[in-house]
Design a protein around this motif. Structure first.
Motif: not given
Ligand code: FES
Ligand code: FES
Length: 150
Positions: A135, A102, A99
Motif C-alpha cells: 500500500c 503492519q 494493514g
Molecule cells: S498497509 Fe497494506 S500492505 Fe502495508
C-alpha cells in the motif's frame, strides 16, 4: 517432537516436526494470528517477530533453532515501553492502510528503537528495508518512527 518455547513471557509446549517454521507454530498451533504470512522466504517482513529482542523472520526460523530464546510477537509488543510508543505513533500518524504488513512493520520498528533510540533517516531505511508494504505507507512509517523516537 515436543518443544517448549517461551512466547510473550509464557512457556508453551508444542508437538511439531523439528523443521516447522516458528510462524506456523504461532499461527496454526497456538492460534496467534497477528503475525502474518507473506512470502515464506524472508523477503517481505510480514512475519517479523522478536527473538531475544532482535527482529527475525519467523517464516524461516525452524522451531528446533528457537531453544530457550524469548520470543515477542505483535500480540504483546504494546506492553513494552518502546512498543507502546510505536503503536501510539502509528495511530497518531494514521499509518495503516490495508494493514496486512503492519504487524511486521511495527515489530521491525520497535526492535530498531529498542537498540537505537534516536535513529537517523538512513538508520530507519536500513532497519525497515526488509519490510514490504504493497500500500506504500513508507513515508508515514518513517514519520511515526521519528515521532516515537521523540
Ligand atoms: S498497509 Fe497494506 S500492505 Fe502495508
Ligand atoms: S512471510 Fe516471512 S518474510 Fe515474508
Amino acid at each position: 517432537m515436543a518443544f517448549a518455547i517461551k512466547i510473550n513471557g509464557t512457556t508453551h509446549s508444542v508437538d511439531v516436526d523439528a523443521d516447522t517454521p516458528l510462524l506456523w507454530v504461532l499461527r496454526d498451533v497456538l492460534g496467534m494470528t497477528g503475525t502474518k504470512f507473506g512470502c515464506g522466504k524472508a523477503l517481505c517482513g510480514a512475519c517479523t517477530v522478536h527473538i531475544d529482542g532482535v527482529a527475525a523472520r519467523s517464516c524461516v526460523a525452524p522451531i528446533d533453532g528457537v531453544g530457550t530464546s524469548e520470543i515477542t510477537t505483535i500480540e504483546a509488543i504494546g506492553a513494552t515501553p518502546v512498543g507502546g510508543m510505536i503503536q501510539k505513533a502509528w495511530l497518531d500518524r494514521e499509518v495503516v492502510q490495508c494493514g496486512y504488513c503492519q504487524s511486521g512493520q511495527i515489530m521491525s520498528a520497535s526492535a530498531l528503537l529498542a537498540s537505537n533510540p534516536h535513529p537517523t533517516d538512513s538508520d530507519i531505511d536500513a532497519a525497515m528495508s526488509g519490510n514490504i508494504c504493497r500500500c506504500g505507507t513508507y513515508l508515514r512509517i518513517r514519520e511515526a518512527i521519528k515521532q516515537a523516537a521523540q
